[in-house]
Design an enzyme around this catalytic site. Sequence first.
Site, PDB file in Angstrom:
ATOM      1  N   LYS A   1      75.402 -66.541  10.172  1.00 28.65           N
ATOM      2  CA  LYS A   1      74.622 -67.781  10.026  1.00 28.65           C
ATOM      3  C   LYS A   1      73.872 -67.788   8.692  1.00 28.65           C
ATOM      4  O   LYS A   1      73.902 -68.778   7.958  1.00 28.65           O
ATOM      5  CB  LYS A   1      73.617 -67.887  11.187  1.00 28.65           C
ATOM      6  CG  LYS A   1      72.511 -68.896  10.954  1.00 28.65           C
ATOM      7  CD  LYS A   1      71.492 -68.908  12.072  1.00 28.65           C
ATOM      8  CE  LYS A   1      70.406 -67.865  11.986  1.00 28.65           C
ATOM      9  NZ  LYS A   1      69.255 -68.193  11.141  1.00 28.65           N
ATOM     10  N   ASN A   2      73.189 -66.681   8.390  1.00 28.73           N
ATOM     11  CA  ASN A   2      72.319 -66.669   7.212  1.00 28.73           C
ATOM     12  C   ASN A   2      73.075 -66.558   5.896  1.00 28.73           C
ATOM     13  O   ASN A   2      72.469 -66.594   4.827  1.00 28.73           O
ATOM     14  CB  ASN A   2      71.265 -65.567   7.335  1.00 28.73           C
ATOM     15  CG  ASN A   2      70.222 -65.933   8.386  1.00 28.73           C
ATOM     16  OD1 ASN A   2      70.188 -67.068   8.857  1.00 28.73           O
ATOM     17  ND2 ASN A   2      69.379 -64.979   8.750  1.00 28.73           N
TER      18      ASN A   2
ATOM     19  N   ASP B   1      65.103 -59.121  11.826  1.00 27.70           N
ATOM     20  CA  ASP B   1      65.904 -59.913  12.764  1.00 27.70           C
ATOM     21  C   ASP B   1      66.494 -59.074  13.902  1.00 27.70           C
ATOM     22  O   ASP B   1      67.119 -59.622  14.806  1.00 27.70           O
ATOM     23  CB  ASP B   1      67.032 -60.648  12.018  1.00 27.70           C
ATOM     24  CG  ASP B   1      66.486 -61.774  11.146  1.00 27.70           C
ATOM     25  OD1 ASP B   1      65.322 -62.160  11.337  1.00 27.70           O
ATOM     26  OD2 ASP B   1      67.232 -62.257  10.268  1.00 27.70           O
TER      27      ASP B   1
ATOM     28  N   ARG C   1      70.820 -71.784  18.149  1.00 27.30           N
ATOM     29  CA  ARG C   1      70.731 -71.976  16.702  1.00 27.30           C
ATOM     30  C   ARG C   1      71.546 -70.934  15.938  1.00 27.30           C
ATOM     31  O   ARG C   1      72.010 -71.201  14.834  1.00 27.30           O
ATOM     32  CB  ARG C   1      69.280 -71.872  16.238  1.00 27.30           C
ATOM     33  CG  ARG C   1      68.412 -72.973  16.787  1.00 27.30           C
ATOM     34  CD  ARG C   1      67.029 -72.865  16.251  1.00 27.30           C
ATOM     35  NE  ARG C   1      67.058 -72.889  14.786  1.00 27.30           N
ATOM     36  CZ  ARG C   1      65.989 -72.897  14.033  1.00 27.30           C
ATOM     37  NH1 ARG C   1      64.800 -72.882  14.579  1.00 27.30           N
ATOM     38  NH2 ARG C   1      66.099 -72.912  12.712  1.00 27.30           N
TER      39      ARG C   1
ATOM     40  N   ARG D   1      55.216 -68.592   6.985  1.00 25.54           N
ATOM     41  CA  ARG D   1      56.421 -68.778   6.177  1.00 25.54           C
ATOM     42  C   ARG D   1      56.284 -69.826   5.060  1.00 25.54           C
ATOM     43  O   ARG D   1      56.976 -70.847   5.054  1.00 25.54           O
ATOM     44  CB  ARG D   1      57.618 -69.097   7.076  1.00 25.54           C
ATOM     45  CG  ARG D   1      57.847 -68.025   8.115  1.00 25.54           C
ATOM     46  CD  ARG D   1      59.063 -68.251   8.934  1.00 25.54           C
ATOM     47  NE  ARG D   1      60.295 -67.976   8.194  1.00 25.54           N
ATOM     48  CZ  ARG D   1      61.510 -68.183   8.700  1.00 25.54           C
ATOM     49  NH1 ARG D   1      61.640 -68.680   9.904  1.00 25.54           N
ATOM     50  NH2 ARG D   1      62.581 -67.898   7.984  1.00 25.54           N
TER      51      ARG D   1
HETATM   52  N1  EPU Z   1      57.265 -65.485   1.776  1.00 25.33           N
HETATM   53  C1  EPU Z   1      56.189 -65.992   1.097  1.00 25.33           C
HETATM   54  N2  EPU Z   1      56.408 -67.006   0.198  1.00 25.33           N
HETATM   55  C2  EPU Z   1      57.638 -67.521  -0.034  1.00 25.33           C
HETATM   56  C3  EPU Z   1      58.740 -66.999   0.670  1.00 25.33           C
HETATM   57  C4  EPU Z   1      58.531 -65.961   1.565  1.00 25.33           C
HETATM   58  O1  EPU Z   1      55.056 -65.550   1.276  1.00 25.33           O
HETATM   59  O2  EPU Z   1      57.764 -68.434  -0.856  1.00 25.33           O
HETATM   60  C5  EPU Z   1      57.071 -64.408   2.740  1.00 25.33           C
HETATM   61  C6  EPU Z   1      57.419 -64.810   4.167  1.00 25.33           C
HETATM   62  O3  EPU Z   1      56.363 -65.487   4.795  1.00 25.33           O
HETATM   63  C7  EPU Z   1      57.739 -63.473   4.792  1.00 25.33           C
HETATM   64  C8  EPU Z   1      58.404 -62.707   3.647  1.00 25.33           C
HETATM   65  O4  EPU Z   1      57.978 -63.357   2.453  1.00 25.33           O
HETATM   66  O5  EPU Z   1      56.551 -62.818   5.146  1.00 25.33           O
HETATM   67  C9  EPU Z   1      59.915 -62.671   3.675  1.00 25.33           C
HETATM   68  O6  EPU Z   1      60.427 -63.958   3.950  1.00 25.33           O
HETATM   69  P1  EPU Z   1      61.826 -64.465   3.391  1.00 25.33           P
HETATM   70  O7  EPU Z   1      61.579 -65.509   2.382  1.00 25.33           O
HETATM   71  O8  EPU Z   1      62.672 -63.303   2.984  1.00 25.33           O
HETATM   72  O9  EPU Z   1      62.440 -65.133   4.690  1.00 25.33           O
HETATM   73  P2  EPU Z   1      63.367 -66.404   4.714  1.00 25.33           P
HETATM   74  O10 EPU Z   1      64.196 -66.417   3.500  1.00 25.33           O
HETATM   75  O11 EPU Z   1      62.579 -67.596   5.068  1.00 25.33           O
HETATM   76  C10 EPU Z   1      65.426 -65.219   5.837  1.00 25.33           C
HETATM   77  C11 EPU Z   1      66.231 -65.416   7.068  1.00 25.33           C
HETATM   78  C12 EPU Z   1      65.414 -65.033   8.290  1.00 25.33           C
HETATM   79  C13 EPU Z   1      65.005 -63.559   8.130  1.00 25.33           C
HETATM   80  C14 EPU Z   1      64.244 -63.373   6.814  1.00 25.33           C
HETATM   81  C15 EPU Z   1      63.884 -61.934   6.538  1.00 25.33           C
HETATM   82  C16 EPU Z   1      67.707 -67.211   6.432  1.00 25.33           C
HETATM   83  C17 EPU Z   1      68.121 -68.622   6.603  1.00 25.33           C
HETATM   84  N3  EPU Z   1      66.654 -66.805   7.155  1.00 25.33           N
HETATM   85  O12 EPU Z   1      64.289 -66.071   5.978  1.00 25.33           O
HETATM   86  O13 EPU Z   1      66.251 -65.170   9.427  1.00 25.33           O
HETATM   87  O14 EPU Z   1      64.186 -63.172   9.199  1.00 25.33           O
HETATM   88  O15 EPU Z   1      65.038 -63.850   5.730  1.00 25.33           O
HETATM   89  O16 EPU Z   1      65.010 -61.138   6.501  1.00 25.33           O
HETATM   90  O17 EPU Z   1      68.349 -66.466   5.706  1.00 25.33           O
HETATM   91  C18 EPU Z   1      66.738 -65.423  11.699  1.00 25.33           C
HETATM   92  O18 EPU Z   1      67.943 -65.479  11.405  1.00 25.33           O
HETATM   93  O19 EPU Z   1      66.344 -65.312  12.895  1.00 25.33           O
HETATM   94  C19 EPU Z   1      65.732 -65.501  10.651  1.00 25.33           C
HETATM   95  C20 EPU Z   1      64.461 -65.811  10.887  1.00 25.33           C
END
Ligand code: EPU
Length: 434
Positions: free
Chosen positions: A22-23, A309, A401, A122
């Site tokens: 998915k990701n 995850d 999802r 997030r």
């Molecule tokens: N963060 C910030 N500012 C930002 C972006 C991130 O503070 O601008 C923080 C987040 O709040 C978090 C950390 O940085 O504490 C890491 O977040 P990240 O940005 O890596 O997460 P994401 O890109 O929103 C993806 C996956 C998530 C997975 C995370 C961590 C996708 C679509 N989603 O989310 O997947 O948990 O990386 O590996 O790729 C899931 O599939 O269940 C899921 C939540």
Amino acid sequence: MDKFLIKGGVPLKGKIEVSGAKNSALPCLAAALLTDETVILHNVPYVKDLITQRRLLEDLGATVLTPELRTHKISATSIVTFEASYELVKTMRASVLALGPLLGRFGQAKVSMPGGCAIGTRPIDLHLKAFEQLGAVIELESGDVVARAPKGRLVGAEIGFEKVTVTGTENVMMAAALATGKTTIRNAAREPEIEDLAELMNRMGARIRGAGTETIEIDGVEGMNGAEHTIIPDRIETGTFIAAAAITGGEIEITRCNPSHLRAVIAQLGTAGVEIAELNQSTLAVRRSASGLKAADVTTEPHPHFPTDMQAQYMALMTQAEGDSLIRETIFENRFMHASELTRMGANISIHGNEATVHGPTKLSGARVLASDLRASASLVLAALCATGETLIDRVYHIDRGYEMIVRKLRSIGADIERIADSSSANAEAGQGV
Ligand code: EPU
């Protein structure tokens, strides 16, 4: 809202196939916005988030054909709007992945600012700061992020992320691909999904080096072309199946997976008493060791370490392990919602801030529980599979999802699980049935 009814206690046996990630499919679909030619993606999982992402592309004006169930042919030839609506962003945060490619190709994009969600606040501040470093002007208007490249095109830059961010890294890769000059991303996310996106984008004519390492270099190009690509297997679904075999004391073969994408999970579960053999590059044989499950501490960290995850599923598994397991969550501040539901089923879990201690083993018994997010739902399914009696899991739209045909797949290896469809809504997960 649909529910799952699970009767626990059956050791799972047989073969189970892993779907596309998915990701990885989410950013790869977004990357199709970078060209006016057709991008063909295979192995796109048939899950709700991908249906939402497809709708997002169609709302922008792209056409998406599915000649076969898991193949998407995307043509973003005539984009009619540069805006991802609140309706879509509120149901799926990954809609923010439209920002990078729209800004990169058209010099403008508007996406509703995502709010917090069940697992944490997030924010997307790191995405926005990086876009500014690439020369974009960002404004917040009535809850929308409005981004523009004043000269029409972004300009390559040095970007150092303060914190590792997966979708942030992906967004910058897509924005920078069509910028003038070179962009260097430091402290980049190293997840296999980043490498997969880079592979697709390079086939589309981008010039990206170093994906999968901390430093990614992107030489901007004038335009990109169509390409064909197969999405990698879902490593979190793979890990969830490993946990399912172990928690039920079963013995299964997991096919069409990529063990090299989940080394930390395999090592951690091995320490906890799960026997995992790599039969070949895409097949794992899994069973619980004869000596049973042992408590083992774990900390979630960005790839290549143990993924957040898999934290909820690991917690469910540790309820059956001998001893105390300390689970430290370092990525999301509110990702222990499943703990209280597991406790309702008989688990003994104490939580202090971002640390949870699972005191095991405890007998779990069926109960009515509530799924709070995607991976939390998976942990409840695992707990239910080993509990005595019946468990009714509510709000399973969360699991829809990200897990393709989970009911059908688990039934095929002997699980007693059925979907109870809410009569007031057609089954959202088309094709799933029970
Ligand atoms: N963060 C910030 N500012 C930002 C972006 C991130 O503070 O601008 C923080 C987040 O709040 C978090 C950390 O940085 O504490 C890491 O977040 P990240 O940005 O890596 O997460 P994401 O890109 O929103 C993806 C996956 C998530 C997975 C995370 C961590 C996708 C679509 N989603 O989310 O997947 O948990 O990386 O590996 O790729 C899931 O599939 O269940 C899921 C939540």
